[in-house]
Design a protein around this motif. Sequence first.
Motif, short mmCIF file in Angstrom:
data_model
loop_
_atom_site.label_atom_id
_atom_site.label_comp_id
_atom_site.label_asym_id
_atom_site.label_seq_id
_atom_site.Cartn_x
_atom_site.Cartn_y
_atom_site.Cartn_z
N ASN A 1 -2.67 17.13 -4.49
CA ASN A 1 -3.02 18.41 -5.12
C ASN A 1 -2.22 18.65 -6.39
OD1 ASN A 1 -4.97 19.02 -3.24
ND2 ASN A 1 -3.56 20.16 -1.93
N ARG A 2 -0.98 18.21 -6.43
CA ARG A 2 -0.15 18.37 -7.63
C ARG A 2 -0.62 17.46 -8.76
NH1 ARG A 2 6.09 18.68 -5.68
NH2 ARG A 2 6.42 18.66 -7.93
N LEU A 3 -1.30 16.39 -8.41
CA LEU A 3 -1.73 15.39 -9.39
C LEU A 3 -3.24 15.43 -9.62
CD1 LEU A 3 0.38 12.43 -7.98
CD2 LEU A 3 1.07 14.14 -9.67
N ASN A 4 -3.87 16.57 -9.39
CA ASN A 4 -5.32 16.63 -9.42
C ASN A 4 -5.93 16.38 -10.80
OD1 ASN A 4 -4.73 19.01 -10.69
ND2 ASN A 4 -5.73 20.33 -9.20
N ASP A 5 -5.15 16.42 -11.86
CA ASP A 5 -5.69 16.12 -13.20
C ASP A 5 -5.29 14.73 -13.68
OD1 ASP A 5 -2.99 16.67 -13.61
OD2 ASP A 5 -3.34 17.72 -15.50
N LEU B 1 4.13 8.63 0.06
CA LEU B 1 4.69 9.56 -0.92
C LEU B 1 4.33 10.95 -0.39
CD1 LEU B 1 6.21 9.20 -3.62
CD2 LEU B 1 4.02 9.49 -4.76
N THR B 2 5.34 11.71 0.02
CA THR B 2 5.10 12.99 0.67
C THR B 2 5.89 14.10 -0.01
OG1 THR B 2 6.91 12.66 2.24
CG2 THR B 2 4.73 11.90 2.92
N GLN B 3 5.40 15.31 0.17
CA GLN B 3 6.12 16.48 -0.34
C GLN B 3 6.93 17.07 0.81
OE1 GLN B 3 4.35 19.34 -3.18
NE2 GLN B 3 4.58 20.80 -1.51
N ALA B 4 8.23 17.21 0.60
CA ALA B 4 9.12 17.78 1.61
C ALA B 4 9.00 19.31 1.60
CB ALA B 4 10.56 17.36 1.33
N ASN C 1 13.89 12.05 -3.98
CA ASN C 1 13.54 12.96 -5.08
C ASN C 1 12.82 12.20 -6.19
OD1 ASN C 1 13.39 15.38 -6.46
ND2 ASN C 1 15.43 15.18 -7.35
N VAL C 2 11.59 11.81 -5.93
CA VAL C 2 10.78 11.09 -6.92
C VAL C 2 10.30 12.09 -7.96
CG1 VAL C 2 8.68 9.73 -7.30
CG2 VAL C 2 10.04 9.40 -5.21
N GLN C 3 10.55 11.80 -9.21
CA GLN C 3 10.09 12.68 -10.29
C GLN C 3 8.63 12.44 -10.59
OE1 GLN C 3 12.68 11.80 -13.57
NE2 GLN C 3 14.16 13.35 -12.94
N ILE C 4 7.92 13.50 -10.96
CA ILE C 4 6.54 13.42 -11.41
C ILE C 4 6.56 13.68 -12.92
CG2 ILE C 4 4.24 14.44 -11.23
CD1 ILE C 4 5.16 13.08 -8.64
N LYS D 1 0.84 -1.19 0.00
CA LYS D 1 0.00 0.00 0.00
C LYS D 1 0.88 1.24 0.00
CE LYS D 1 -3.54 2.42 2.37
NZ LYS D 1 -4.82 2.60 2.13
N LEU D 2 0.43 2.25 -0.75
CA LEU D 2 1.12 3.53 -0.82
C LEU D 2 0.12 4.62 -0.48
CD1 LEU D 2 3.65 5.22 -1.65
CD2 LEU D 2 2.75 5.19 -3.96
N THR D 3 0.44 5.41 0.54
CA THR D 3 -0.41 6.54 0.92
C THR D 3 0.23 7.81 0.40
OG1 THR D 3 -1.14 5.37 2.90
CG2 THR D 3 -1.49 7.76 2.85
N VAL D 4 -0.53 8.56 -0.39
CA VAL D 4 -0.05 9.80 -0.99
C VAL D 4 -0.58 10.96 -0.15
CG1 VAL D 4 -0.01 11.18 -3.10
CG2 VAL D 4 -0.11 8.68 -3.25
N ASP D 5 0.31 11.86 0.29
CA ASP D 5 -0.15 12.96 1.14
C ASP D 5 -0.91 14.01 0.33
OD1 ASP D 5 1.66 14.86 0.06
OD2 ASP D 5 2.86 15.01 1.86
N GLU D 6 -1.61 14.87 1.04
CA GLU D 6 -2.50 15.86 0.42
C GLU D 6 -1.75 16.79 -0.54
OE1 GLU D 6 -6.25 16.85 -0.38
OE2 GLU D 6 -5.73 15.38 1.14
#
Length: 117
Positions: free
Chosen positions: A11-15, A86-89, A106-109, A2-7
């Motif tokens: 928000n960066r991936l909203n589309d 997966l969190t934003q620093a 530093n995971v790339q999007i 399981k992977l939990t993506v933070d808010e």
Amino acid sequence: MKLTVDEAVLNRLNDWEKADIVLDYDQTLGENGRPVDGCAIGTRFRLVAIDQNSVPDIFAVIIDSNLGPIYFKKDGEMFLTKDMTLTQAADFRIQLKDAGALIDSNVQIVDLRTSKP
């Protein structure tokens, strides 16, 4: 798994709701979203949006997440653990973590969809 993506990352991936999502660790996907020949030296994670229904067969593992299913390669499971985040620093880099360690700082999007919203 399981992977939990933070808010902040959500928000960066909203589309990305109309995309298939791949967690690529060895640059398997090329600029057209299809596998490429070659290899990477080392592990560098990328969260990649590709066109729906176009996940290459090599990405046979499905990771459950609050973003939706995330596809991953079976031979890379050694890099992952049961519960990850997966969190934003503070510096806006995306970090992949498990309960006890930083997996990638530093995971790339990357958006490789041919038709983007």
